[in-house]
Design a protein around this motif. Structure first.
Motif, PDB file in Angstrom:
ATOM      1  N   LEU A  10       1.704 -14.288   2.515  1.00 34.03           N
ATOM      2  CA  LEU A  10       2.122 -13.750   1.220  1.00 34.03           C
ATOM      3  C   LEU A  10       2.890 -12.449   1.402  1.00 34.03           C
ATOM      4  CD1 LEU A  10       2.164 -13.913  -1.837  1.00 34.03           C
ATOM      5  CD2 LEU A  10      -0.105 -12.838  -1.877  1.00 34.03           C
ATOM      6  N   LYS A  11       2.459 -11.627   2.339  1.00 34.80           N
ATOM      7  CA  LYS A  11       3.149 -10.366   2.608  1.00 34.80           C
ATOM      8  C   LYS A  11       4.596 -10.621   3.025  1.00 34.80           C
ATOM      9  CE  LYS A  11       2.953  -6.409   5.829  1.00 34.80           C
ATOM     10  NZ  LYS A  11       3.014  -5.299   4.834  1.00 34.80           N
ATOM     11  N   VAL A  14       6.595 -11.692  -0.172  1.00 39.24           N
ATOM     12  CA  VAL A  14       6.820 -10.620  -1.146  1.00 39.24           C
ATOM     13  C   VAL A  14       7.768  -9.563  -0.588  1.00 39.24           C
ATOM     14  CG1 VAL A  14       5.707  -8.720  -2.395  1.00 39.24           C
ATOM     15  CG2 VAL A  14       4.632 -10.979  -2.345  1.00 39.24           C
ATOM     16  N   LEU A  92       3.606  -5.643  -0.499  1.00 31.52           N
ATOM     17  CA  LEU A  92       2.351  -6.238  -0.948  1.00 31.52           C
ATOM     18  C   LEU A  92       1.261  -5.181  -0.837  1.00 31.52           C
ATOM     19  CD1 LEU A  92       0.997  -8.916  -1.898  1.00 31.52           C
ATOM     20  CD2 LEU A  92       0.294  -9.228   0.489  1.00 31.52           C
ATOM     21  N   GLN A  94      -2.724  -4.214  -1.758  1.00 30.92           N
ATOM     22  CA  GLN A  94      -4.034  -4.749  -2.114  1.00 30.92           C
ATOM     23  C   GLN A  94      -4.906  -3.620  -2.662  1.00 30.92           C
ATOM     24  OE1 GLN A  94      -5.932  -6.868   1.066  1.00 30.92           O
ATOM     25  NE2 GLN A  94      -7.920  -6.923   0.058  1.00 30.92           N
ATOM     26  N   LEU A  99      -3.591  -8.224  -5.778  1.00 31.25           N
ATOM     27  CA  LEU A  99      -2.460  -8.120  -4.867  1.00 31.25           C
ATOM     28  C   LEU A  99      -1.207  -7.849  -5.698  1.00 31.25           C
ATOM     29  CD1 LEU A  99      -3.376 -11.235  -2.696  1.00 31.25           C
ATOM     30  CD2 LEU A  99      -3.698  -8.838  -2.063  1.00 31.25           C
ATOM     31  N   THR A 104       4.360 -11.699  -6.913  1.00 30.46           N
ATOM     32  CA  THR A 104       2.997 -12.099  -6.558  1.00 30.46           C
ATOM     33  C   THR A 104       2.452 -13.135  -7.522  1.00 30.46           C
ATOM     34  OG1 THR A 104       2.258 -10.091  -7.713  1.00 30.46           O
ATOM     35  CG2 THR A 104       2.306 -10.016  -5.302  1.00 30.46           C
ATOM     36  N   SER A 105       2.803 -13.013  -8.790  1.00 28.03           N
ATOM     37  CA  SER A 105       2.323 -13.973  -9.775  1.00 28.03           C
ATOM     38  C   SER A 105       3.323 -15.109  -9.966  1.00 28.03           C
ATOM     39  CB  SER A 105       2.033 -13.267 -11.103  1.00 28.03           C
ATOM     40  OG  SER A 105       1.142 -14.014 -11.893  1.00 28.03           O
ATOM     41  N   SER A 109       2.884 -16.213  -4.729  1.00 20.75           N
ATOM     42  CA  SER A 109       1.509 -16.551  -4.336  1.00 20.75           C
ATOM     43  C   SER A 109       1.318 -18.062  -4.335  1.00 20.75           C
ATOM     44  CB  SER A 109       0.495 -15.883  -5.264  1.00 20.75           C
ATOM     45  OG  SER A 109       0.680 -16.298  -6.613  1.00 20.75           O
ATOM     46  N   TYR A 359       0.910  -8.719 -10.473  1.00 22.39           N
ATOM     47  CA  TYR A 359      -0.158  -8.930  -9.492  1.00 22.39           C
ATOM     48  C   TYR A 359      -0.708 -10.348  -9.586  1.00 22.39           C
ATOM     49  CZ  TYR A 359      -3.529  -8.532 -13.356  1.00 22.39           C
ATOM     50  OH  TYR A 359      -4.225  -8.736 -14.520  1.00 22.39           O
ATOM     51  N   TYR A 365      -5.768 -16.608  -5.412  1.00 16.78           N
ATOM     52  CA  TYR A 365      -4.838 -16.980  -4.344  1.00 16.78           C
ATOM     53  C   TYR A 365      -5.548 -17.801  -3.267  1.00 16.78           C
ATOM     54  CZ  TYR A 365      -1.837 -16.399  -0.220  1.00 16.78           C
ATOM     55  OH  TYR A 365      -1.081 -16.632   0.902  1.00 16.78           O
TER      56      TYR A 365
END
Length: 381
Positions: A10-11, A14, A92, A94, A99, A104-105, A109, A359, A365
């Motif tokens: 994910l990082k 993003v 990203l 946390q 996140l 991300t949304s 994700s 987020y 996730y």
């Protein structure tokens, strides 16, 4: 899959900037392809403009089951006003089980969850019962160029397609369509003191809009609510003391599965003709700016019931069916295959999409990865 590996994927997504415009999805497509290289997946980058590209990856199956397609879009909307962000939108972050970061949304994700599951499936030594595709598109947040470009690359007929739009891990079985139209009205100018001698194009346009909206809003869907017609732009007139002889109006119409875009266009043209018959001499030109059909699958379809059980098993929650008010790449694919079966499922939330401090919940996730992993695992003997 290890939590750290899921976060790493994910990082990477993003922190690869794919804000649209301009998109630049090619750089992300190349990074994803590199993750899949050396596995059983056959990957190909499909170009669709300078810096723009989609990715199609395939795990070859035994042909015992129909193809399964996982689809997500790589682009995001722009960051917007950076002063409104508490966290860097291109990183990203946390914090407290959430996140943060742009996309991300909506929907990096969901894309990451699919990618994690697909990557694990591609590392297996045995073959799936049917072909499994990962289709990652460019330009979904604009005109859908990526989906349009790769549609011919995918076996849409007879396939089941899952799209990772933000559903809060509910099972999305329907979504509204979008029809954006422009009304160009030609009237006749006159002195403002003698309006009866002219044809007020603004009046004509507004009457047409009011009647179109009244028609559209009579349609209702259980999960999606009413179809809507929003006046999103209007301009017209020359001077305060002159009857407006021209008017331009744009309408954003959101259709439901029981109201086709074709019906709206047919009725819209009829309404415009009726309005012009009352205002003799007025002319209305109707132009289509965007045409995305609504999409739906019956809740009793076997694929829906099977996915409900996957959600129940992997999350421990009773699966919820959801209607989605925005359009997705499904509305592009349905042009090429009207009877395609589509389920939308992703960990993001629609009320977190396109906002500052966007987020996704960490647990959502991770649950979505488990669901997609279970879905693909069931495709192996």
């Amino acid at each position: 899959m290890e939590r750290d590996e899921a976060l790493s994927v994910l990082k990477m997504l993003v922190e690869t900037n794919t804000t649209n415009p301009p998109g630049n999805e090619r750089q992300l497509a190349e990074r994803i392809k590199a993750l899949l290289d050396g596995s059983a997946a056959e990957s190909r980058i499909v170009l669709c403009g300078e810096g723009r590209a989609s990715l199609v990856s395939r795990i070859v199956g035994a042909g015992k089951e129909p193809p399964l397609i996982l689809c997500g879009h790589m682009d995001t909307v722009p960051f917007g006003d950076l002063e409104l962000w508490s966290f860097p939108p291109d990183r990203l972050t946390q914090e407290d089980g959430l996140l943060y970061g742009r996309g991300t949304s909506d929907m990096k994700s969901g894309l990451a969850a699919m990618l994690c599951a697909f990557r694990m499936a591609a590392q297996r030594k045995d073959s799936p019962k049917g072909d499994i595709y990962l289709a990652l598109t460019a330009d979904e947040e604009s005109s859908g160029l990526g989906a349009e470009t790769i549609a011919a690359e995918l076996p849409l007929q007879g396939s089941i397609i899952y799209i990772a739009e933000p559903t809060d891990n509910a099972v999305g079985i329907c979504s509204k369509g979008a029809l954006w139209i422009r009304l160009r009205v030609q009237g006749q100018t006159a002195h403002g003191a003698y309006p009866e001698t002219g044809i007020n194009a603004v009046d004509v346009a507004y009457e047409a809009y009011t009647n179109i909206r009244r028609y559209v809003e009579t349609f209702h869907h259980t999960l999606l609510g009413h179809a809507t017609c929003t006046l999103s732009g209007i301009s017209g007139g020359i001077k305060e003391n002159m009857v407006a002889d021209q008017c331009m109006m744009t309408l954003d119409i959101r259709t439901t599965p029981n109201l086709s875009n074709e019906d709206v266009l047919q009725q819209g043209k009829r309404i415009c003709d009726e309005v012009c018959a009352v205002h003799t001499g007025a002319v209305i030109h109707l132009d289509v700016l965007n045409d995305r059909s609504p999409v739906a699958i019956d809740a009793e379809e076997s694929v829906v019931r099977a996915f409900d059980e996957i959600v129940r098993k992997c999350t421990g929650k009773i699966p919820v069916h959801k209607g989605i008010n925005f359009f997705s790449d499904a509305s592009i694919f349905i042009r090429h295959c009207p009877d395609i079966k589509c389920i939308q499922f992703g960990p993001g939330r629609d009320d977190c999409a396109h906002i500052a401090d966007e987020y996704v919940e960490m647990n959502n996730y991770l649950d979505s990865i488990a669901c997609y992993n279970e879905l693909l695992s069931a495709y192996f003997d």
